[in-house]
Design a protein around this motif. Structure first.
Motif, mmCIF file in Angstrom:
data_model
loop_
_atom_site.group_PDB
_atom_site.id
_atom_site.type_symbol
_atom_site.label_atom_id
_atom_site.label_comp_id
_atom_site.label_asym_id
_atom_site.label_seq_id
_atom_site.Cartn_x
_atom_site.Cartn_y
_atom_site.Cartn_z
ATOM 1 N N LYS A 47 50.904 -26.576 -54.088
ATOM 2 C CA LYS A 47 51.551 -25.216 -54.624
ATOM 3 C C LYS A 47 51.253 -24.390 -53.395
ATOM 4 O O LYS A 47 50.243 -23.902 -53.613
ATOM 5 N N PHE A 48 52.360 -23.900 -52.527
ATOM 6 C CA PHE A 48 52.171 -23.034 -51.638
ATOM 7 C C PHE A 48 52.645 -21.709 -51.963
ATOM 8 O O PHE A 48 53.768 -21.485 -52.362
ATOM 9 N N HIS A 49 51.837 -20.653 -51.686
ATOM 10 C CA HIS A 49 52.558 -19.260 -51.983
ATOM 11 C C HIS A 49 52.117 -18.488 -50.894
ATOM 12 O O HIS A 49 51.164 -18.570 -50.104
ATOM 13 N N ASN A 50 53.134 -17.496 -50.570
ATOM 14 C CA ASN A 50 53.296 -16.837 -49.514
ATOM 15 C C ASN A 50 52.478 -15.618 -49.378
ATOM 16 O O ASN A 50 52.090 -14.815 -48.540
ATOM 17 N N ARG A 51 52.320 -15.137 -50.790
ATOM 18 C CA ARG A 51 51.579 -13.826 -50.984
ATOM 19 C C ARG A 51 50.254 -14.014 -51.829
ATOM 20 O O ARG A 51 50.262 -14.874 -52.801
ATOM 21 N N GLN A 52 49.244 -13.323 -51.481
ATOM 22 C CA GLN A 52 47.782 -13.388 -52.034
ATOM 23 C C GLN A 52 47.846 -13.122 -53.639
ATOM 24 O O GLN A 52 47.335 -14.011 -54.259
ATOM 25 N N GLY A 53 48.757 -12.469 -54.034
ATOM 26 C CA GLY A 53 48.786 -12.024 -55.150
ATOM 27 C C GLY A 53 49.295 -12.872 -56.446
ATOM 28 O O GLY A 53 49.023 -12.947 -57.731
ATOM 29 N N LEU A 54 50.133 -13.962 -55.799
ATOM 30 C CA LEU A 54 50.785 -14.972 -56.631
ATOM 31 C C LEU A 54 49.800 -15.854 -57.085
ATOM 32 O O LEU A 54 49.244 -16.661 -56.127
ATOM 33 N N LYS A 55 49.840 -16.091 -58.291
ATOM 34 C CA LYS A 55 49.045 -17.208 -58.804
ATOM 35 C C LYS A 55 49.613 -18.188 -59.309
ATOM 36 O O LYS A 55 50.826 -18.187 -59.755
ATOM 37 N N SER A 56 49.228 -19.590 -59.401
ATOM 38 C CA SER A 56 50.046 -20.742 -59.875
ATOM 39 C C SER A 56 49.524 -20.672 -61.615
ATOM 40 O O SER A 56 48.452 -20.768 -61.979
ATOM 41 N N ILE A 96 41.831 5.744 -42.720
ATOM 42 C CA ILE A 96 41.844 4.223 -43.549
ATOM 43 C C ILE A 96 42.047 4.395 -44.715
ATOM 44 O O ILE A 96 41.057 4.915 -45.445
ATOM 45 N N ARG A 97 42.917 3.862 -45.445
ATOM 46 C CA ARG A 97 43.336 4.078 -46.954
ATOM 47 C C ARG A 97 43.934 3.199 -47.405
ATOM 48 O O ARG A 97 44.151 3.119 -48.748
ATOM 49 N N THR A 98 44.230 1.915 -46.980
ATOM 50 C CA THR A 98 44.871 0.754 -47.528
ATOM 51 C C THR A 98 43.792 -0.319 -47.323
ATOM 52 O O THR A 98 43.124 -0.520 -46.231
ATOM 53 N N THR A 99 43.793 -1.533 -48.229
ATOM 54 C CA THR A 99 42.871 -2.754 -48.236
ATOM 55 C C THR A 99 43.432 -3.207 -46.711
ATOM 56 O O THR A 99 42.480 -3.905 -45.903
ATOM 57 N N ARG A 100 44.429 -3.113 -46.474
ATOM 58 C CA ARG A 100 45.115 -3.772 -45.270
ATOM 59 C C ARG A 100 44.533 -3.160 -44.221
ATOM 60 O O ARG A 100 44.275 -4.049 -42.937
ATOM 61 N N GLN A 101 44.525 -1.920 -43.975
ATOM 62 C CA GLN A 101 44.113 -1.109 -43.048
ATOM 63 C C GLN A 101 42.564 -1.602 -42.598
ATOM 64 O O GLN A 101 42.124 -1.708 -41.654
ATOM 65 N N ALA A 130 46.917 -4.238 -51.952
ATOM 66 C CA ALA A 130 48.163 -4.970 -51.535
ATOM 67 C C ALA A 130 48.977 -4.856 -52.850
ATOM 68 O O ALA A 130 50.313 -4.809 -52.548
ATOM 69 N N SER A 131 48.625 -4.968 -54.062
ATOM 70 C CA SER A 131 49.334 -5.064 -55.111
ATOM 71 C C SER A 131 49.855 -3.872 -55.334
ATOM 72 O O SER A 131 50.940 -3.321 -56.232
ATOM 73 N N GLY A 132 49.527 -2.400 -54.583
ATOM 74 C CA GLY A 132 50.081 -1.215 -54.871
ATOM 75 C C GLY A 132 48.923 -0.390 -55.985
ATOM 76 O O GLY A 132 49.147 0.805 -55.923
ATOM 77 N N GLU A 133 48.141 -1.188 -56.390
ATOM 78 C CA GLU A 133 47.121 -0.493 -57.248
ATOM 79 C C GLU A 133 45.955 0.372 -56.441
ATOM 80 O O GLU A 133 45.680 0.209 -55.346
ATOM 81 N N LYS A 134 45.662 1.548 -56.969
ATOM 82 C CA LYS A 134 44.391 2.105 -56.484
ATOM 83 C C LYS A 134 43.263 1.848 -56.688
ATOM 84 O O LYS A 134 43.096 1.321 -58.201
#
Lengths: 281, 281
Positions: B136-145, B49-54, B10-14
């Motif tokens: 603390k609510f975040h909309n995206r998984q990658g966002l840490k507090s 299938i090539r992304t974690t999302r897929q 999701a972050s764009g990393e391979k």
């Protein structure tokens, strides 16, 4: 002549256009009364102008025609916003403010606290006076820095202080914490900071030594104030480390690298010099 | 069979696709070994299938076919993200977690501090135990507090405590501060919070009583876990105050208002009940 119409503010709110408020904003940048009256009369006669942004752009063009220095001063608040999008140029700019007041500056220091290490934007040192400085840059005028910022700075300050109290060898101390933002702090942020002894510095606070007053006192105009440079040219200059107008004249190479002709360079340098000479009456 | 390919996160990393990590994620939601092996085999045979999302979407569909409860559990992390965009449903959800543990809850209290008033997301009270809770609510998984959050909560806590020490009449005390987030805290945030005695609760911390474990222990599945409801239907239910699956069966009216037929309602209710019965072995 009685004339009134609604304008749309940057926030999207509608507001009755206040011609006196508008005149005061022109007066604040030093425009002579005759010029102010002339611009105000023109605004009233242009029925197409209906947003604060349009009025601002129109006034800026008129000031620019009369005197580029006045335009630059009128442009100051926007100029600070244009130091973005990252916060780093604002940090460099804040460093210059402390430099001008005789402080030695260190950028991005890691300082150990009792619980964790802390990354400080700036530390400013003059004799026995040590200030840890946090810079909060906002890209939009409406965004204020809220009470959470002085709250976390207070806890950070406490954590660093606690570490020093435990270390008899520590060389110096932070006697103060200061937070600065290019926009404003909320009332609650001001109240809390005052109560715990954290200094704040923003666009209108403290009343007698706020950002625009310090900028004028020490001639610390950002290059983004210069209407003789395009936004793109301003950005390129900042990338080369030229953040202030006062640094332009001895760095003509930078203007050259940005792509200005000899004639344009002389124009910009003259402009920057004039601006730096300007101080409030 | 040895099989390896890169996937895009999701972050764009391979990243090299780790089939064992994938199998573990299916095992965690209680899928039987046979089903896990079947899904894993299919994934390896689908070269598109090539992304974690897929991969995630594919696994979810397969689980859904086999058993909607397994799909809901697999969906838990995404379900918490879908409680947004505002932070309020997450606050209501956190309130339910404290309710389930026998706490009385107050939402959005204004509490006077020594310097300023503070708005608390939640206060949780059980006997002499009082906890001020920040969500603390975040909309995206990658966002840490990050560490700034426990820092400002520490200063707020200090300010409230100072006010109480000065007021001999005050009825109760905050003995603890707790911060929870639907994603994760940074290591530095964890270190600082531990050091100053602030409790944290996130997706994987503390190890033996983190959010997914509490959700399963008390059957506190958000309605956003239900794959039998569309995202739009989930949002409408939350707007009506139905945040948890366990509240669905006695609120069939809400499903009706959302526009489900009698048959669809029975299906959703059955699904929700099954899910609430599920606990880890």
């Amino acid at each position: 002549m009685s004339f009134s119409f609604y304008i749309i503010k940057a926030s999207g709110e509608k507001e009755l256009f206040d011609i006196n408020k508008f005149k005061r904003s022109l007066k604040r940048c030093g425009a002579p009364t005759k010029l102010i009256m002339k611009i105000a009369r023109k605004i009233e006669q242009l029925p197409d102008i209906r947003t604060t942004r349009q009025i601002y752009a129109f006034a800026l063009t008129e000031l620019e025609k009369a005197n580029p220095v006045l335009a630059a001063l009128y442009n100051l608040k926007q100029a600070l916003l244009r130091l973005g999008p990252s916060g780093f140029p604002f940090e460099q700019f804040v460093a210059k403010i402390f430099n001008a007041q005789g402080y030695m500056i260190k950028l991005n220091q890691i300082v150990p606290g009792y619980c964790v290490d802390h990354e400080l934007d700036l530390t400013a040192i003059k004799g026995k006076k040590h200030i840890m400085v946090e810079c909060k840059f906002h890209n939009r005028q409406g965004l204020k820095s809220d009470v959470k910022i002085p709250l976390y700075i207070k806890a950070r300050f406490d954590d660093i202080e606690k570490a020093w109290h435990l270390d008899p060898k520590h060389g110096h101390e932070f006697h103060k914490a200061l937070i600065t933002t290019n926009t404003k702090f909320t009332i609650q942020a001001r109240d809390y900071a005052k109560c715990v002894g954290i200094q704040l510095l923003d666009w209108s606070y403290p009343r007698k030594a706020n950002l625009p007053l310090l900028i004028q006192k020490y001639s610390l105009y950002p290059v983004t104030t210069l209407t003789t440079l395009s936004h793109k040219e301003q950005k390129l200059l900042i990338k080369k480390g030229i953040v202030l107008c006062q640094d332009i004249s001895e760095n003509e190479w930078a203007l050259k690298e940005v792509g200005l002709t000899a004639r344009q360079r002389q124009h910009v340098i003259r402009n920057a010099k004039e601006l730096c000479k300007f101080t409030y009456a």
